[in-house]
Design an enzyme around this catalytic site. Structure first.
Site, mmCIF file in Angstrom:
data_model
loop_
_atom_site.group_PDB
_atom_site.id
_atom_site.type_symbol
_atom_site.label_atom_id
_atom_site.label_comp_id
_atom_site.label_asym_id
_atom_site.label_seq_id
_atom_site.Cartn_x
_atom_site.Cartn_y
_atom_site.Cartn_z
ATOM 1 N N GLU A 48 0.847 -1.199 0.000
ATOM 2 C CA GLU A 48 0.000 0.000 0.000
ATOM 3 C C GLU A 48 0.878 1.243 0.000
ATOM 4 O OE1 GLU A 48 -2.917 -0.098 3.144
ATOM 5 O OE2 GLU A 48 -3.705 -2.021 2.510
ATOM 6 N N HIS A 52 -7.958 1.390 1.228
ATOM 7 C CA HIS A 52 -7.927 1.207 2.694
ATOM 8 C C HIS A 52 -8.774 2.270 3.407
ATOM 9 C CE1 HIS A 52 -5.305 -0.666 6.083
ATOM 10 N NE2 HIS A 52 -6.517 -0.358 6.530
#
Ligand code: NAD
Length: 304
Positions: free
Chosen positions: A259, A278
């Site tokens: 990420e 997220h």
């Protein structure tokens, strides 16, 4: 009493601290050097996933009695150093459960009805009606892997939708399962029988790549996988293969092994995947709850 708020915090949480008569000092994400300069006379620090509260910061804060983390996960706090000094560490693990559960439902509906795909096509000027045949969720089986706070919230909504609920958890809470009409089964049975599988386990050694090639192959070719837990609970390479080769029908993903997700990642090329960055806990309500719960615990501790 002085509280350093070192990350953005909901105004209601600030109010809780001020109403308790505390002086509130606010600075957004100071680096370690700056933080050391700020903590000399504070009784409490509040952070989010940033900044880092290192041993050096703790050593520079002789009056520090409590560290608050608005949210879950304490990896940015040196817990060992805090423990040595008897400093309490508090957080708000349940504050975002409902928000994550609602995002999971959004992903489930989105994949089941191809909403993101249809939207992309509309913007390209394509009326993709024929390619957008979907499925209903009522009457389908939802498999929840990890029946904790978030899993329970999802099960409650799934019950209201008329879904059958299968559960897998090494520490089964039978009472809660009964409340949501869910049934505990082993992981293999859950994967074989579910139309939608959603993951809500913590990332620990036992759950690293829990959903691997072998387990993906157990799922129905019509099944949907949702991951809003942690990216590494799923073997991404195997998932990409499963989605490309049709071992499963689609996926909704809020978390990734890397990420931010790299720009040209194979997942971004697949039409049967819905991706979000997220954002499980990214709601006004979750942020407010996280801040207020931490502020209230700090008030309680500082007042003794
Ligand atoms: P929780 O601790 O309440 O529940 C986790 C459950 O998983 C527990 O019931 C536990 O017994 C179970 N479990 C542990 N090991 C397992 C295994 N090997 N197989 C199956 N189940 C297992 O946690 P929660 O609040 O429900 O959160 C779950 C996870 O969601 C968190 O650990 C976090 O990684 C993730 N999360 C994501 C977001 C987001 O923004 N997407 C936000 C909050 C939390």
């Amino acid at each position: 009493m002085k509280v350093l708020v070192a990350a953005p915090l909901h105004e209601k949480a600030i109010e809780v601290l001020k109403n308790a008569g505390f002086e509130v000092l606010y600075e957004e994400y100071p680096d370690e050097g700056r933080l050391i300069g700020l903590v000399g006379d504070v009784d409490a620090i509040i952070v989010r996933s940033k900044p880092k509260v290192t041993r050096k910061v703790i050593e520079a804060a002789p009056k520090l009695k409590v560290i608050g983390r608005a949210g879950v996960g304490l990896d940015n706090i040196d817990l060992e150093a805090a423990k040595e000094r008897g400093i309490k560490v508090v957080n708000s693990p349940g504050a975002s459960s409902r928000s994550v559960a609602e995002l999971v439902l959004a992903l489930m509906f989105n994949v089941a009805r191809k909403v993101a795909f249809a939207d992309r096509k509309m913007r390209e000027g394509v009326w993709a009606k024929k390619q957008c045949m979907g499925i209903e969720l009522e009457g389908k089986t939802l498999g929840i892997v990890g029946f904790g706070r978030i899993g329970y919230q999802i099960a409650k909504i799934a019950k209201a939708l008329g879904m059958n609920v299968l559960l897998y958890d090494p520490y089964p809470n039978e009472e809660r399962a009964k409340e949501v009409g869910g049934k505990f089964v082993d992981l293999e049975t859950l994967l074989r029988e579910s139309d939608v599988v959603t993951l809500h386990v913590p990332l620990i050694d036992a759950t690293y790549h829990l959903i691997n090639e072998e387990r993906l192959r157990l799922m129905k070719p019509t099944a949907i996988l949702i991951n809003a837990a942690r990216g590494a609970v799923v073997d991404t390479e195997a998932l990409v293969k499963a989605l490309q080769e049709g071992w499963i029908a689609g996926a909704g993903l809020d978390v990734f092994e890397e990420e931010p997700l790299p720009k040209d990642h194979p997942l971004t090329k697949l039409n049967n995947v819905v991706l979000t960055p997220h954002i499980g806990a990214s709601t006004v309500e979750a942020q407010m709850r996280a801040g207020v719960q931490v502020a209230e615990q700090i008030v309680e501790i500082l007042r003794g």
